[in-house]
Scaffold this active site. Sequence first.
Site, PDB file in Angstrom:
ATOM      1  N   LYS A 164       0.795  -1.222   0.000  1.00  0.00           N
ATOM      2  CA  LYS A 164       0.000   0.000   0.000  1.00  0.00           C
ATOM      3  C   LYS A 164       0.835   1.284   0.000  1.00  0.00           C
ATOM      4  CE  LYS A 164      -4.165  -1.871   0.060  1.00  0.00           C
ATOM      5  NZ  LYS A 164      -5.129  -1.688  -1.034  1.00  0.00           N
ATOM      6  N   SER A 191      -3.653 -12.507   3.141  1.00  0.00           N
ATOM      7  CA  SER A 191      -3.959 -12.172   1.746  1.00  0.00           C
ATOM      8  C   SER A 191      -2.848 -12.651   0.821  1.00  0.00           C
ATOM      9  CB  SER A 191      -4.159 -10.664   1.587  1.00  0.00           C
ATOM     10  OG  SER A 191      -2.974  -9.950   1.842  1.00  0.00           O
TER      11      SER A 191
END
Length: 997
Positions: free
Chosen positions: A707, A930
Site C-alpha cells: 500500500k 492475503s
Amino acid sequence: MSWSSSYVEQLNSYVEGLPTWGKAAVAGGAALALYLPYKYYTSRPRASPYNKDWQPDVVYLYQFPRTKLLPNISPFCLKVETWLRMNDVHYEVPAIPLNLRSKEGLLPFVELNGVEYYDSAFIIEELTILLKRQGFEEHLSEEQRAVSRAFECLAEKSLALSSFVTRIENAAEMIDQIDLRRFGFLLTFLKPFASRGYASLLATRLNNSELGPHSRADRLSIGADDLRAISKYLGQKHYFTGFKPTRVDACLFGTLAQIVFAPYETEHKTLLRTECSNLLEYVERIKNRFWPDWGDVTAKFSRDTNWKRRPRPVNGISTPNSSLTSPLGRKLHSWLPWETPKMSRETMVNSSCEVIGNTPLLRLNKITQGLEATIAVKLEYMNPTCSVKDRIALNMIKRAEEEGKISPGKTVLIEGTSGNLGISLAHYGKILGYKVILIMSDSYSVERRCLLKAYGAEVILTDAALGAKEVLSRAAELAKVVPNAHILDQFSNPANPEAHYKSTGPEIWRQTQGKVDIVCFGVGSSGTVTGVGRFLKEKNPEIEIYPIEPYESSVINGFPGGVHKIQGIGAGMVPDNLDRSLFKEALRVHSDDAIDMTRRLAKEESIFAGVSSGANVFGAMQLAKRPENKGKLIVTTVNSYGERYLSTNVYSAIPFTTKKMSRDLMVESGGQIIGNTPLLRLNKITQGLDATIAVKIEYMNPSCSVKDRIAFNMIEKAEQEGRITPGKTVLIEPTSGNMGIALAYCGKLKGYKVILTMPESMSVERRSLLKAYGAEVVLTDAALAVKGATDRAEELAKVIDNAYILNQFANPANPEAHYKTTGPEIWRQTEGKVDIVCFGVGSGGTVTGVGRYLKNQNPNVEVFPVEPFESSVINGLPHSPHKIQGMGTGMIPEVLDRSLFKEALRVHSDDAIAMARRLAAEESILAGISSGANVCAAVELAKRPENKGKLIVTTVNSYGERYLSTALYSTIREEAVDMKRTSLEESIQIARKYLEQ
C-alpha cells in the site's frame, strides 16, 4: 598482489617429499604449462585446413581450449561466444589440434558458411546481417551507439592489454615464491620458465602493440582509469545501455571476466571489489543469464560445446548459478573473497539470500532541525527479515560451510541471541536446510518469540537477571549434549564483522560519495562498528568511529554491567569482535533517552524502529551538537522494524480508541524508497508443478506493505490537483489496515493529520502501527465490513474542517501507481516473459494497474483477480464474513477494470491461512493471509494443464508480524506468551523433542 603463504608452503613441502622422478614430472609439467602458450599462441605455425563439413548458417568458433576458470582465456573468444548466446545463435566449438590456424595463419577465428572472419567487431557486424538480426540494437540512440563503440574500443585495447600483462606479471610473482632449490638438478631446466623472464618477454611484446611502452605502474593506472570510467557510465543500469543487452555488453564481459575470475588477487580485482563493485554485479548478471552452463563448461575442461538453441531456463529466467553448486564452482567461489552482493531487484531471484543488503540511506530532516551537522540512517529493516542481522547470519553460515564445520540436513545450529539474530538465523537456516535452537532472555518481546517459532526454530528462555552470560552458557551446555550441534557465536566469530566490512561499509562509502565523517553504532555483538569501522578507516583514516552502549551497562567504558531496556545492545560484556583500535570514545545512552528518541523517529520522521535504533540516533544527535562537528555528515543505522516491539515499554504508552527506489545515494525522504521490490521464485511449494510461480516481496517497502505505492501516489496527485495542502488538510480514509499504515506513514512525511476508520476485526498490530505513526483510529462494526468503515469516513468528513477522503476504491491514482511502478517492475524482472498474474482484490488497484500495463506490453498476458470464497461479489455471489484481511471488502471497487479478465478466482479463508503458514514453514517467507490467498490462487493456476511451462507472478503484500494476534499465528502466539524460563535439564528435553520432529 599476494598468494597465500600456506599454499606456497604446502607446495614446497609436497615437492620436497617427492622422489627424483616425481620432481622431474612436476618440473616438466610446470615448464610445459608455461612453454606451450608461448610456443603456440604467440607464434605463427603452419596453416591447417579449416572445417569442410560446415552446415549452412551455423557459426563455428575456433578458439583456444576451455579452462577450469573461464570458458576461454581470450577476451575475443569470450566476447563473440557471449554475443552468440545473447542472440540465441546456433554455434559450435569444434575440437581442434593445438597447431590449427585459419587459412591466414590466425587463431582464434570464426567460420560461417565457409567464410572465415578474424576481427571480432567485423564478425559481429557480418553475423548481424547474415543472420538477419539487424534490429537487435535499433532501440539505441545515435549517442548511445557512439558511446558503446568508444567503450568497446577501450575494453578491447587498453584495458584488455594492461590487465593481461598485469595478470601475467602477478602469476610470475607467485611462481617466484616457490623454493626452486627443492627441485635439485632440475633447477636449470625450470628456471627460465619459472621467473619474471617469461612475464617480461610478454610485457615487451605487448608494449610494442597498441598499448605502447609503459611501466608496470603506468599499465596499472591505465587499467584502473578504464575500470572507473566503465563503472561510472554503467552506474546501476541493468546493462550498458539500459535493460536490453547489446554487443558492448558482450565485449565488456569478455574483458572484465578475465579480471574477475583470476584465481589470485590483482590490483584491478581489488579495485572492482571496492570502488567499482557494480561491475562485479554486472559480470555476475551476464554470466547467470547467458552462461547458465558455466559450471559444466569449465568443470569439463573441454573444447567441445554446442549451442543448438538448447532449452533455456524456464521462461528465460536464469537457473541457480551452476558454478556455485558444483564442487569446482565452490572451489572457484572460495578463491574470491566472499561478500554479500548488492540486492538484486532487476531480475527474479531464487532465494532471499540474494536480496540482503544495499539498504537505503535516509537523511533525517525534522529531528535534526537546529543542528549544524547532518545525520543519515541506514534503513536496515528493509532487509528480508527486517533487521541488520540478516547480513551476519548468512555470512556466518556460509563461512562455516566453506570451512567444513557444518552441513545442511545434519548440523543443528545453536545460538544465544537477543532476538534479531535469532530471527535471521531461523530464516536462513530454514532456507539452507538447518534446524535451529535459540537461547534468549525471558525479558525479550513476545513478538520476537512468535517470529522465531513461525520460522520453525525452537526457543529456550533463560533468566533475564543473569544477563547475556547465562544465555551463552546455556547455549554451550546444550551444544555438548545435542548431536551434531554447532554454535556460530556471533560475539567472537570473525565472519560477523567481515559481513559488514564487505557490505555495509562499502554501501555507506558509496551512498555518501565518500563524504561520511562520523559513524556510530550500538554494540551488541560489535560486528557493525568493527566491520564498518575497519572499511571506512581504510578509505579515510580521518573518519571517526563511535561505539554506543547503554548508560546502565557501560562495560566498554569500564563500568559494571547492569539491567537496561535497550534490546539488542549492552550484553554486559565486551565482545571479542570489538576492535578497540578503531575508536577513542564510547558513547553512553540511557534507556529512557533511547525510548524517547524511538518514539520521536516514528512521529517526526515516520521511521518505525526498535529501541536500539533510538539509541543510535540519540548518540548521533549528541555528536551533532558538538561544535567541532559543525558541517559534518554522521551516519548510523535503524537496526530493525518497530512491529516486533509493540509489547515492550517503547509503544506501551500508546492509547487505543474504539519513483524507482534509490539505494545508491543518500535520499531526502522516505517517499524516494518506495517500490522496486524483489521478485522471488518459489522453490518448495511449487515442487511437482509444471509452471513457475514468482512473488513480489512487497513487505520490503518502507512501511512493509504494497500500500505504500498507492498512498504516496494518491497524496501526490491530490496535491498536484490543488485538492489538499500540507499542514491544513485532514486526510480521512476507510482502510483494512495496510492502507492506513501506509497513509499514516506518507501523511507524516508530507505533513498531514490522518484519521482512519477500520472494521474492529482488524488485528491489534495494525491498530498499534497506526497509533505509532501518529494517526487517529476509529473502529466500526465488523459485520458491516469495509462499507461500514466507508460510511463512517464520509460522515466524519462532513463535520471535520478541511477534511478530504482520498478514497482508494474510486481514486484513479490507485491503479496508476501500479501501472507506473509494479507493472514495469514485473515486466523488467521477468525480462518480458511473464505469462499470468493474479492478485487479491481489496481496492482493485494492483490487478487493474498491473493488468493494464502488462496487457499493453503483451495482450496475451492473462490477468486473474482473487477474492475470498465466502465473499465472492465479483463472481456475483453475496458477501459474508471471512478471515482474509486486506481483500474481499463486500463490494466491487470502482477502479476494478473488468475488461482485463475473464475469470475471478475464489480462495477459501482456511486455504489462505494454510498457505500463509506453508510460506513461512517451507519458503521462509513470513507473510499475511492475503498473501497466502494470492499464492493459493497461483498454485491452482499452475495445476491447470494449459499453463504448463508458464510463469505466474503474484505478490506477498505485507509482513507477517502484523498478523501475530490473528487466526494465522494464534497458536504460535499463545505458545510464545506461555513460554517460561527453563533449567538446563528442561532445555535438553525441549531440544531433543524438537529434533525428533
